[in-house]
Design a protein around this motif. Structure first.
Motif, PDB file in Angstrom:
ATOM      1  N   GLY A 152       0.808  -1.205   0.000  1.00 39.62           N
ATOM      2  CA  GLY A 152       0.000   0.000   0.000  1.00 39.62           C
ATOM      3  C   GLY A 152       0.845   1.260   0.000  1.00 39.62           C
ATOM      4  O   GLY A 152       1.982   1.268  -0.455  1.00 39.62           O
ATOM      5  N   VAL A 153       0.266   2.343   0.533  1.00 40.80           N
ATOM      6  CA  VAL A 153       0.893   3.664   0.510  1.00 40.80           C
ATOM      7  C   VAL A 153       1.086   4.162   1.930  1.00 40.80           C
ATOM      8  O   VAL A 153       0.198   4.021   2.779  1.00 40.80           O
ATOM      9  CB  VAL A 153       0.023   4.671  -0.282  1.00 40.80           C
ATOM     10  CG1 VAL A 153       0.636   6.072  -0.238  1.00 40.80           C
ATOM     11  CG2 VAL A 153      -0.152   4.203  -1.716  1.00 40.80           C
ATOM     12  N   LEU A 154       2.253   4.757   2.191  1.00 42.80           N
ATOM     13  CA  LEU A 154       2.530   5.423   3.466  1.00 42.80           C
ATOM     14  C   LEU A 154       2.848   6.876   3.151  1.00 42.80           C
ATOM     15  O   LEU A 154       3.794   7.175   2.419  1.00 42.80           O
ATOM     16  CB  LEU A 154       3.701   4.760   4.192  1.00 42.80           C
ATOM     17  CG  LEU A 154       4.041   5.357   5.569  1.00 42.80           C
ATOM     18  CD1 LEU A 154       2.896   5.091   6.550  1.00 42.80           C
ATOM     19  CD2 LEU A 154       5.343   4.770   6.108  1.00 42.80           C
ATOM     20  N   ARG A 155       2.054   7.791   3.703  1.00 39.13           N
ATOM     21  CA  ARG A 155       2.219   9.220   3.442  1.00 39.13           C
ATOM     22  C   ARG A 155       2.980   9.850   4.605  1.00 39.13           C
ATOM     23  O   ARG A 155       2.526   9.794   5.745  1.00 39.13           O
ATOM     24  CB  ARG A 155       0.855   9.872   3.248  1.00 39.13           C
ATOM     25  CG  ARG A 155       0.065   9.284   2.075  1.00 39.13           C
ATOM     26  CD  ARG A 155      -1.406   9.574   2.180  1.00 39.13           C
ATOM     27  NE  ARG A 155      -1.974   9.007   3.400  1.00 39.13           N
ATOM     28  CZ  ARG A 155      -3.241   9.190   3.773  1.00 39.13           C
ATOM     29  NH1 ARG A 155      -4.057   9.900   3.037  1.00 39.13           N
ATOM     30  NH2 ARG A 155      -3.693   8.651   4.902  1.00 39.13           N
ATOM     31  N   VAL A 156       4.112  10.464   4.285  1.00 44.08           N
ATOM     32  CA  VAL A 156       5.033  10.962   5.312  1.00 44.08           C
ATOM     33  C   VAL A 156       5.228  12.463   5.129  1.00 44.08           C
ATOM     34  O   VAL A 156       5.478  12.935   4.012  1.00 44.08           O
ATOM     35  CB  VAL A 156       6.395  10.243   5.234  1.00 44.08           C
ATOM     36  CG1 VAL A 156       7.295  10.694   6.370  1.00 44.08           C
ATOM     37  CG2 VAL A 156       6.203   8.728   5.269  1.00 44.08           C
ATOM     38  N   GLY A 157       5.114  13.217   6.235  1.00 40.15           N
ATOM     39  CA  GLY A 157       5.314  14.659   6.188  1.00 40.15           C
ATOM     40  C   GLY A 157       6.615  15.068   6.849  1.00 40.15           C
ATOM     41  O   GLY A 157       7.139  14.366   7.711  1.00 40.15           O
ATOM     42  N   PHE A 158       7.141  16.232   6.454  1.00 44.21           N
ATOM     43  CA  PHE A 158       8.331  16.797   7.088  1.00 44.21           C
ATOM     44  C   PHE A 158       8.184  18.313   7.124  1.00 44.21           C
ATOM     45  O   PHE A 158       7.400  18.898   6.367  1.00 44.21           O
ATOM     46  CB  PHE A 158       9.606  16.416   6.325  1.00 44.21           C
ATOM     47  CG  PHE A 158       9.742  17.097   4.989  1.00 44.21           C
ATOM     48  CD1 PHE A 158      10.448  18.284   4.857  1.00 44.21           C
ATOM     49  CD2 PHE A 158       9.136  16.563   3.856  1.00 44.21           C
ATOM     50  CE1 PHE A 158      10.555  18.930   3.632  1.00 44.21           C
ATOM     51  CE2 PHE A 158       9.239  17.200   2.627  1.00 44.21           C
ATOM     52  CZ  PHE A 158       9.949  18.386   2.511  1.00 44.21           C
ATOM     53  N   SER A 159       8.970  18.970   7.979  1.00 39.41           N
ATOM     54  CA  SER A 159       8.784  20.405   8.186  1.00 39.41           C
ATOM     55  C   SER A 159      10.002  21.251   7.887  1.00 39.41           C
ATOM     56  O   SER A 159       9.899  22.473   7.885  1.00 39.41           O
ATOM     57  CB  SER A 159       8.352  20.664   9.635  1.00 39.41           C
ATOM     58  OG  SER A 159       9.382  20.237  10.524  1.00 39.41           O
ATOM     59  N   SER A 160      11.168  20.654   7.673  1.00 40.62           N
ATOM     60  CA  SER A 160      12.368  21.466   7.489  1.00 40.62           C
ATOM     61  C   SER A 160      13.340  20.747   6.559  1.00 40.62           C
ATOM     62  O   SER A 160      13.279  19.519   6.406  1.00 40.62           O
ATOM     63  CB  SER A 160      13.050  21.736   8.834  1.00 40.62           C
ATOM     64  OG  SER A 160      13.667  20.561   9.322  1.00 40.62           O
ATOM     65  N   ARG A 167      -1.063   9.517  14.585  1.00 38.40           N
ATOM     66  CA  ARG A 167      -2.310   9.415  15.353  1.00 38.40           C
ATOM     67  C   ARG A 167      -2.409   8.042  15.997  1.00 38.40           C
ATOM     68  O   ARG A 167      -2.209   7.020  15.340  1.00 38.40           O
ATOM     69  CB  ARG A 167      -3.520   9.625  14.441  1.00 38.40           C
ATOM     70  CG  ARG A 167      -3.727  11.057  13.993  1.00 38.40           C
ATOM     71  CD  ARG A 167      -5.034  11.185  13.228  1.00 38.40           C
ATOM     72  NE  ARG A 167      -6.171  10.866  14.094  1.00 38.40           N
ATOM     73  CZ  ARG A 167      -7.390  10.592  13.641  1.00 38.40           C
ATOM     74  NH1 ARG A 167      -7.619  10.559  12.340  1.00 38.40           N
ATOM     75  NH2 ARG A 167      -8.362  10.327  14.478  1.00 38.40           N
ATOM     76  N   ALA A 168      -2.751   8.025  17.283  1.00 41.71           N
ATOM     77  CA  ALA A 168      -2.840   6.759  18.004  1.00 41.71           C
ATOM     78  C   ALA A 168      -3.924   5.863  17.412  1.00 41.71           C
ATOM     79  O   ALA A 168      -3.739   4.655  17.256  1.00 41.71           O
ATOM     80  CB  ALA A 168      -3.127   7.025  19.490  1.00 41.71           C
ATOM     81  N   GLU A 169      -5.061   6.445  17.058  1.00 42.10           N
ATOM     82  CA  GLU A 169      -6.203   5.644  16.624  1.00 42.10           C
ATOM     83  C   GLU A 169      -6.002   5.018  15.251  1.00 42.10           C
ATOM     84  O   GLU A 169      -6.668   4.033  14.917  1.00 42.10           O
ATOM     85  CB  GLU A 169      -7.467   6.506  16.625  1.00 42.10           C
ATOM     86  CG  GLU A 169      -7.918   6.940  18.022  1.00 42.10           C
ATOM     87  CD  GLU A 169      -9.197   7.751  17.973  1.00 42.10           C
ATOM     88  OE1 GLU A 169      -9.693   8.007  16.854  1.00 42.10           O
ATOM     89  OE2 GLU A 169      -9.702   8.126  19.045  1.00 42.10           O
ATOM     90  N   THR A 170      -5.113   5.603  14.446  1.00 46.26           N
ATOM     91  CA  THR A 170      -4.941   5.089  13.091  1.00 46.26           C
ATOM     92  C   THR A 170      -3.537   4.541  12.854  1.00 46.26           C
ATOM     93  O   THR A 170      -3.123   4.378  11.706  1.00 46.26           O
ATOM     94  CB  THR A 170      -5.235   6.194  12.059  1.00 46.26           C
ATOM     95  OG1 THR A 170      -4.372   7.318  12.316  1.00 46.26           O
ATOM     96  CG2 THR A 170      -6.683   6.655  12.141  1.00 46.26           C
ATOM     97  N   ALA A 171      -2.822   4.262  13.928  1.00 48.50           N
ATOM     98  CA  ALA A 171      -1.473   3.709  13.771  1.00 48.50           C
ATOM     99  C   ALA A 171      -1.565   2.350  13.078  1.00 48.50           C
ATOM    100  O   ALA A 171      -2.324   1.476  13.481  1.00 48.50           O
ATOM    101  CB  ALA A 171      -0.813   3.557  15.136  1.00 48.50           C
ATOM    102  N   SER A 172      -0.787   2.182  12.025  1.00 47.54           N
ATOM    103  CA  SER A 172      -0.769   0.930  11.281  1.00 47.54           C
ATOM    104  C   SER A 172       0.582   0.265  11.442  1.00 47.54           C
ATOM    105  O   SER A 172       1.534   0.861  11.959  1.00 47.54           O
ATOM    106  CB  SER A 172      -1.044   1.202   9.792  1.00 47.54           C
ATOM    107  OG  SER A 172       0.018   1.971   9.244  1.00 47.54           O
ATOM    108  N   ALA A 173       0.673  -0.964  10.994  1.00 49.81           N
ATOM    109  CA  ALA A 173       1.961  -1.650  11.039  1.00 49.81           C
ATOM    110  C   ALA A 173       2.997  -0.910  10.202  1.00 49.81           C
ATOM    111  O   ALA A 173       4.182  -0.872  10.556  1.00 49.81           O
ATOM    112  CB  ALA A 173       1.804  -3.090  10.545  1.00 49.81           C
ATOM    113  N   LYS A 174       2.562  -0.285   9.080  1.00 53.48           N
ATOM    114  CA  LYS A 174       3.492   0.491   8.249  1.00 53.48           C
ATOM    115  C   LYS A 174       4.056   1.669   9.024  1.00 53.48           C
ATOM    116  O   LYS A 174       5.246   1.964   8.961  1.00 53.48           O
ATOM    117  CB  LYS A 174       2.777   0.978   6.986  1.00 53.48           C
ATOM    118  CG  LYS A 174       2.407  -0.103   5.997  1.00 53.48           C
ATOM    119  CD  LYS A 174       1.929   0.473   4.680  1.00 53.48           C
ATOM    120  CE  LYS A 174       0.586   1.152   4.812  1.00 53.48           C
ATOM    121  NZ  LYS A 174      -0.511   0.203   4.960  1.00 53.48           N
TER     122      LYS A 174
END
Length: 314
Positions: free
Chosen positions: A106-114, A288-295
Motif C-alpha cells: 500500500g501507501v505510506l504518506r510521510v510529512g516533514f517540516s524542514s 495518530r494513536a487511533e490510526t497507527a498501522s503496522a506500516k
C-alpha cells in the motif's frame, strides 16, 4: 450447624465493558458530553450511562459536572494516565495484526517540516524501501502555520516535525534530530556583529513569527520576556517562512530559527547568530494513536535505527 461460620464467596463483578473505557477516554479528551456522543455515534444519555456504570465500578466519581463545564477528578486523571498506554497498546496490536494479515504494502504518506529533517527522512525512506519494497512512500512538506491538521485530518500517516506537539490524540516518538538555535536578523541590525547572543538581547525587539502556531509551541520557542522580566514583543506576520525571512532581512524585526537556516536559507543581507543560552530545536516522528498501522510503526522503528548514525544528530 450450631454457630459454625460459613465462608461466603465474593460477589463476582460484571466483566469489564470495553465501551465504558472508550467512552471514558473520549470524554476525558473532549470534556463535553455532546461532542463525545457525536464521536462515538451514540446518544448523550448513553454516554452518561456508560460513565455512571464505570464510576460505580471504580467506586468514585471520575468527572465533576456543572452546567458550564466538565472536568476530570483526581481519580479520573489517574485512570486516564494509567489507561492511555494500555489503550494505545491494544489499538496498535490490532493494527499490527490487521496489517500482517493484509501485508505491509500500500501507501505510506510521510510529512516533514524542514530541510534538515527532509535529509534524514530521505535516508530513512531508502532504508525502509529496502526492507518493505511493496510499500509506496509519498512525501509532503508540513508548514509551521498548519503543523497538525494534515495528520489529524488523515492527509498524512506520520510526520517528522519540531517538538513539542501536545495534542491528546497524537503519539510522539523519540527525538531523532537536534539543531542549535540561532537569531536571524538584518545585516544592519545592532547585534549583527556579535559572535553569540542571549535571550536578554531580545528585550524590546520585534520578534517576528509565523501565524497559526499553537500556544504551547510559542511558549517553548518564542519567549515573551527575558530572564530578567523585560518584554519581548511578538509580531505574527505571515504563514510562509520565506516571506518572514524577507521581512527580517528588510529590518522589520528579528526571528528565532534553527541553525540549518545558515545552510538552506542564506541571503546577502541576512545574518544568523547562535544563542548561548537556549536549548536546541528537537525533531521527532508523530502519528495518530487511533490510526497507527503496522506500516507507521515499522517506519518509526526504521527511523530510530537510521537516526542513530545520521551525521546531523547532535
Amino acid at each position: 450447624m450450631g454457630g459454625t461460620e460459613r465462608s461466603v464467596p465474593p460477589r463476582m463483578e460484571a466483566p469489564m465493558n470495553w465501551q465504558e473505557l472508550e467512552t471514558f477516554l473520549t470524554l476525558a479528551e473532549e470534556l463535553h458530553f455532546g461532542r463525545t456522543a457525536e464521536r462515538l455515534h451514540v446518544s448523550g444519555p448513553r454516554v452518561s450511562q456508560m460513565i455512571k456504570a464505570l464510576e460505580r465500578r471504580v467506586g468514585a466519581p471520575l468527572f465533576e459536572r456543572t452546567s458550564r463545564q466538565v472536568v476530570l477528578t483526581s481519580f479520573g486523571r489517574q485512570l486516564r494516565e494509567e489507561l492511555d498506554p494500555h489503550h494505545r497498546g491494544v489499538l496498535e496490536a490490532l493494527a499490527r495484526v490487521t496489517d500482517s494479515a493484509r501485508g505491509l504494502g500500500g501507501v505510506l504518506r510521510v510529512g516533514f517540516s524542514s530541510p534538515l529533517a527532509s535529509e534524514l527522512l530521505m535516508t530513512v525512506v531508502e532504508a525502509f524501501r529496502t526492507t518493505h519494497p511493496n510499500c509506496e512512500i509519498q512525501i509532503r512538506e508540513v508548514h509551521l502555520s498548519d503543523r497538525i491538521n494534515p495528520l489529524r485530518n488523515g492527509e498524512i500517516d506520520i510526520q517528522f516535525i519540531e517538538l513539542p506537539v501536545d495534542e491528546p490524540e497524537i503519539v510522539c516518538g523519540p527525538v531523532l534530530l537536534r539543531d542549535p538555535v540561532v537569531l536571524a536578523m538584518s545585516s544592519e541590525h545592532r547585534l549583527a556583529q556579535r559572535e553569540t547572543v542571549s535571550l536578554e538581547d531580545l528585550a524590546d525587539e520585534h520578534l517576528l513569527m509565523i501565524e497559526g502556531m499553537p500556544g504551547y509551541f510559542i511558549d517553548r520557542h518564542f519567549p515573551v520576556s527575558t530572564a530578567s522580566g523585560r518584554p519581548i514583543r511578538h509580531v505574527s506576520t505571515t504563514t510562509y517562512w520565506q516571506e518572514l525571512l524577507a521581512l527580517v532581512a528588510a529590518g522589520e524585526g528579528i526571528t528565532i530559527a534553527a541553525a540549518q537556516g545558515t545552510r538552506y536559507y542564506p541571503r546577502p543581507n541576512l545574518v544568523y547568530i547562535p544563542f548561548d543560552d537556549l536549548p536546541p530545536f528537537e525533531y521527532g516522528l508523530f502519528w495518530r494513536a487511533e490510526t497507527a498501522s503496522a506500516k507507521v510503526l515499522a517506519f518509526a522503528q526504521t527511523a530510530q535505527r537510521v537516526a542513530a548514525s545520521f551525521s546531523a544528530v547532535r
